[in-house]
Design a protein around this motif. Structure first.
Motif, short mmCIF file in Angstrom:
data_model
loop_
_atom_site.label_atom_id
_atom_site.label_comp_id
_atom_site.label_asym_id
_atom_site.label_seq_id
_atom_site.Cartn_x
_atom_site.Cartn_y
_atom_site.Cartn_z
N ILE A 270 0.85 -1.20 0.00
CA ILE A 270 0.00 0.00 0.00
C ILE A 270 0.89 1.24 0.00
N LYS B 250 -6.05 3.91 4.49
CA LYS B 250 -6.31 3.21 3.24
C LYS B 250 -6.50 1.74 3.52
N HIS B 251 -7.31 1.10 2.68
CA HIS B 251 -7.59 -0.32 2.84
C HIS B 251 -7.25 -1.04 1.54
N SER B 252 -6.82 -2.30 1.72
CA SER B 252 -6.63 -3.18 0.56
C SER B 252 -6.84 -4.60 1.06
N ARG C 227 -5.05 -2.76 6.39
CA ARG C 227 -5.49 -1.40 6.69
C ARG C 227 -4.28 -0.61 7.14
#
Lengths: 115, 111
Positions: free
Chosen positions: B47, B56-58, B62
């Motif tokens: 990220i 931000k998340h993926s 997090r």
């Protein structure tokens, strides 16, 4: 696969040998990097090339000589190395973004052993 | 001086638990990036979070960023054995035009 290849994957050389590491990226990037990763030390940036021009030399000894003939290829020429140069050498590439450093894509590395 | 420093240096948890790793840095940044490295392999980007972003998340990842405290955290939820790896933060300091990596956190997920 990240789109960055490195050869050879393993290299054993004597202190008097001359060898070269090769890196190739298939991502259309225009910035390429050499890093050194030694045990128990942070990843060390060695050289940066943007559009084939060297923009960073992080006080690397002259026994390491980089070459960037085009934006897709990067070499690291090695001669008269020392045992403490044994490490994992990583190549990376990214899109050049000017003042901001973009995501870097790394190759699998070359494990170098200097006898 | 080193820009990013991870904490803890090593973390061992049970599969299914959450793992949190922290990164502190010293100067103003354009962005902060997290990478993962399996033993003896290249780094894989996870990220990128910019200085004007807070979270931000993926997938199960997090990342948070607190520029006032100059710190970031990476949370991996519902950990799996395949998450076993070293995790590095890297900072793009303002004006530096390069990444500076921390020493990393060695994460072990026990089955």
């Amino acid at each position: 696969e990240t789109g960055v290849t490195q050869t050879p994957r393993h290299l054993v050389m004597g202190m008097t040998n001359k060898k070269s590491l090769k890196c190739e990226q298939h991502l259309g990037h225009n910035a390429m990097y050499w890093y050194k990763q030694s045990a128990k030390k942070p990843l060390e940036l060695m050289f940066v090339y943007n559009f084939k021009e060297q923009t960073e030399n992080n006080s690397v000894p002259s026994r390491f000589s980089p070459e960037c003939p085009n934006s897709s290829h990067l070499f690291l020429h090695l001669h008269t190395l020392q045992p403490e140069d044994s490490a994992l050498y990583l190549c990376a590439s990214s899109q050049y973004r000017g003042l901001e450093t973009d995501t870097q894509y790394f190759g699998p590395g070359t494990r170098l052993t200097v006898l | 001086s080193q820009q990013g420093e991870e904490d803890p240096q090593a973390l061992s948890i049970q599969e299914g638990e959450n793992a949190t790793m922290n990164c502190s840095y010293k100067t103003s940044i354009n962005n902060l990036q997290w990478y993962r490295q399996n033993s003896g392999r290249g780094l894989v980007h996870l990220i990128l979070i910019r200085s004007n972003e807070r979270e931000k998340h993926s997938g199960r990842l997090r990342v948070t960023l607190d520029t006032s405290k100059k710190s970031s955290s990476l949370l991996i939820t519902a950990s799996r054995a395949a998450d076993t790896a070293s995790y590095f933060c890297a900072t793009d300091a303002t004006g530096a035009q390069k990444l500076v990596f921390g020493q990393g956190t060695r994460l072990t997920i026990n089955p």
